[in-house]
Scaffold this motif. Sequence first.
Motif, PDB file in Angstrom:
ATOM      1  N   ASN A  72      -6.704 140.625 131.210  1.00 49.29           N
ATOM      2  CA  ASN A  72      -5.944 141.035 130.022  1.00 49.29           C
ATOM      3  C   ASN A  72      -4.768 140.127 129.702  1.00 49.29           C
ATOM      4  OD1 ASN A  72      -7.683 143.141 129.736  1.00 49.29           O
ATOM      5  ND2 ASN A  72      -6.274 144.717 130.398  1.00 49.29           N
ATOM      6  N   MET A  76      -7.321 136.548 128.176  1.00 47.33           N
ATOM      7  CA  MET A  76      -7.185 136.946 126.770  1.00 47.33           C
ATOM      8  C   MET A  76      -6.210 136.052 126.005  1.00 47.33           C
ATOM      9  SD  MET A  76      -9.271 139.241 125.766  1.00 47.33           S
ATOM     10  CE  MET A  76      -8.578 140.083 124.343  1.00 47.33           C
ATOM     11  N   THR A 235       0.204 136.651 126.290  1.00 49.85           N
ATOM     12  CA  THR A 235      -0.928 136.195 125.478  1.00 49.85           C
ATOM     13  C   THR A 235      -0.484 135.550 124.166  1.00 49.85           C
ATOM     14  OG1 THR A 235      -1.093 138.470 124.667  1.00 49.85           O
ATOM     15  CG2 THR A 235      -2.632 137.804 126.399  1.00 49.85           C
ATOM     16  N   VAL A 271     -14.482 137.751 125.908  1.00 53.07           N
ATOM     17  CA  VAL A 271     -14.463 139.057 125.238  1.00 53.07           C
ATOM     18  C   VAL A 271     -15.430 140.037 125.911  1.00 53.07           C
ATOM     19  CG1 VAL A 271     -14.924 140.282 123.077  1.00 53.07           C
ATOM     20  CG2 VAL A 271     -13.611 138.161 123.039  1.00 53.07           C
ATOM     21  N   PHE A 274     -13.705 141.138 129.030  1.00 54.26           N
ATOM     22  CA  PHE A 274     -12.623 142.044 128.649  1.00 54.26           C
ATOM     23  C   PHE A 274     -13.175 143.441 128.363  1.00 54.26           C
ATOM     24  CE2 PHE A 274     -10.388 144.123 125.129  1.00 54.26           C
ATOM     25  CZ  PHE A 274      -9.109 144.227 125.649  1.00 54.26           C
ATOM     26  N   THR A 347     -11.788 145.533 120.328  1.00 57.82           N
ATOM     27  CA  THR A 347     -11.096 144.551 121.164  1.00 57.82           C
ATOM     28  C   THR A 347      -9.572 144.666 121.094  1.00 57.82           C
ATOM     29  OG1 THR A 347     -12.935 143.020 120.818  1.00 57.82           O
ATOM     30  CG2 THR A 347     -10.932 142.119 121.772  1.00 57.82           C
ATOM     31  N   PHE A 351      -6.823 146.394 123.698  1.00 60.22           N
ATOM     32  CA  PHE A 351      -5.729 145.571 124.232  1.00 60.22           C
ATOM     33  C   PHE A 351      -4.382 146.273 124.026  1.00 60.22           C
ATOM     34  CE2 PHE A 351      -2.632 142.139 124.242  1.00 60.22           C
ATOM     35  CZ  PHE A 351      -3.017 141.435 125.365  1.00 60.22           C
TER      36      PHE A 351
END
Length: 398
Positions: A72, A76, A235, A271, A274, A347, A351
């Motif tokens: 994460n 990401m 990120t 992805v 994730f 997605t 997050f």
Amino acid sequence: MSRSIIIKRRLRKLSPNNLFKNLPEGDAKSGLILILCVMGSLALANSAWSSVYVNFWNKTVTGEFTVLHLVNDGLMTIFFAVVGLEIKKEMVVGELSNFRKALLPFLCAIGGIIAPALIYAALNYQTENITGWAIPTATDIAFSIGILALLGSSIPRSLKVFLTALAIIDDLGAVVVIALFYSQSIDFYYVMGAILLPLGLWLLERYTKFYHISLWAVVGAVVWYLLHYSGIHATIAGVLIAAVTPIRNKNSEPLEELAHLLHQPVNKFIVPLFAIANTAIVLNAGVMGELLSGISLGIMAGLIVGKPLGIMLIAFISTKIKLTELPNQVSWKLLFGTAILAGIGFTMSLFVSFLAFSDAHRQDISKIAILIGSVMSGVLGLIYLSQTLKQNASKTPH
């Protein structure tokens, strides 16, 4: 030909190999891969191997980082870099570079952020769950565009452009929200370092025309480190490096080349990983019993009702006062179907849920709500658009 042979042929066409083979390259296939990843992860998390599987993601790898944190907070960042590259390209040379064309998706994206946030806030007012207000505000590009891709060439290109632009602006909004509202106590010196380094790269390229991907990567890693300890989510480093990546440099196109380099790893590895890591959810009575809680209802209502409501309300008002106009070949019905698809959060919503809640229980509740809300938005949007296209086809003279 016997009935059994016909059935066998139809079943053969529906086999996984043919299903993947016949899907268009890109968004539709990526969407199907993500669905399979989520289903597989949920199945493992609720199987005989549940404890081993769930504990794997919470296993400490180094220092403060678990496997889940590395996915994460680390991998990401590359996803956010791709988002940043897409935003910059569209704003400089794409659909968002034209003010008139960009205005409708921009305003609709704002409406699609505000309405879900207000619905969630109303259902969680004066509770500790209010921190999740931004969860239903995001639109997942891969899934939403993937649904449109499944409808084929009957969907006007202008509608695909509109949804893509709206989703990109939506992502930009999510980046701003994360930076402003989901950051911890800010360390000014770390933040300044994280800003000055990318600025130095921009000045270097601007005045000397020097560009090398390895230098951009090294600076990106340093910026990630600085942001991690600054209190702003690390990120964002991906977005900052993307912002200073030049579109053209001498005889090359660095932005396009970098986007092309990262596109496949992001879509086919980062992805999906994730999605797998963040849906390792044990569906016990505690989680499933919260489906009618403020968190769940706020997220599901925000995605399913808030997204299309905010988008259509802004579209209606802005066109009525002649500020904007509908894209070519796009009717109000087609726009409404697309607005429903914008409720596919996935997605970015997953997050944000990781940032909004510090405890695993509320994270799991929000993740299940995101999955339900996104699936319902996708199914409802697909059915509505299919019926609308059929009606349009029946009215067209042959």
